[in-house]
Design an enzyme around this catalytic site. Sequence first.
Site, short mmCIF file in Angstrom:
data_model
loop_
_atom_site.label_atom_id
_atom_site.label_comp_id
_atom_site.label_asym_id
_atom_site.label_seq_id
_atom_site.Cartn_x
_atom_site.Cartn_y
_atom_site.Cartn_z
N CYS A 1 2.08 -4.56 -2.17
CA CYS A 1 3.45 -5.09 -2.22
C CYS A 1 3.63 -6.28 -1.28
O CYS A 1 3.54 -6.13 -0.06
CB CYS A 1 4.42 -3.95 -1.85
SG CYS A 1 6.11 -4.47 -1.57
N CYS B 1 6.55 -5.96 1.14
CA CYS B 1 6.21 -4.97 2.18
C CYS B 1 5.38 -5.63 3.28
O CYS B 1 5.59 -5.38 4.47
CB CYS B 1 5.42 -3.80 1.59
SG CYS B 1 6.33 -2.83 0.38
#
Length: 181
Positions: free
Chosen positions: A103, A106
């Site tokens: 991600c 993230c």
Amino acid sequence: MVGTRNLIVRSLALRHAIKNTVRPLLTNTNLHSRISKSSLFAATLASSSYSSHLSLHHSRSLSSASASPGLILVNSAEEFNKILTKIQDDSLHAIFYFTAVWCGPCRFISPIVGELSKKYPNVATYKIDIDQEAIQDTLSRLQITSVPTLHFFQNGKKTDELIGADVARLNHITEKLFKKD
């Protein structure tokens, strides 16, 4: 003049990094509807001055799997349930940070979450990788459908949730909830 030039260079570098990291994720139309471009833009703006103070060599790890100091890795549903019960029973402050290695947002917010865990040592910060097989049932029960997702607990009760890499909102929530007790 030099400050403006540095800001432009940083903006171009950040735009290039986001384009190369986030764009492949946006090809999935379901995921596209869940990622807010404005929150990513707001996070970029809010963190540009913050990230310029961090040493990229020492503080900005692009791996979401490794734990920063102050972050506690949760590796199974059983471990998660024990932690959650303890937080609720003992009326503790905590942050649950749901993330994934693949991600991009993230990876963007991970160092900031790590810094918050140092800034608020009275708040336990738990990092959960959503790709672990041993945690899938818990993720379904909690309805974790996007990453990054953060759940905030104050005095043992869930008080807020953040979905996405919105650094300004993350800072606002933590300041509001955990400001020096």
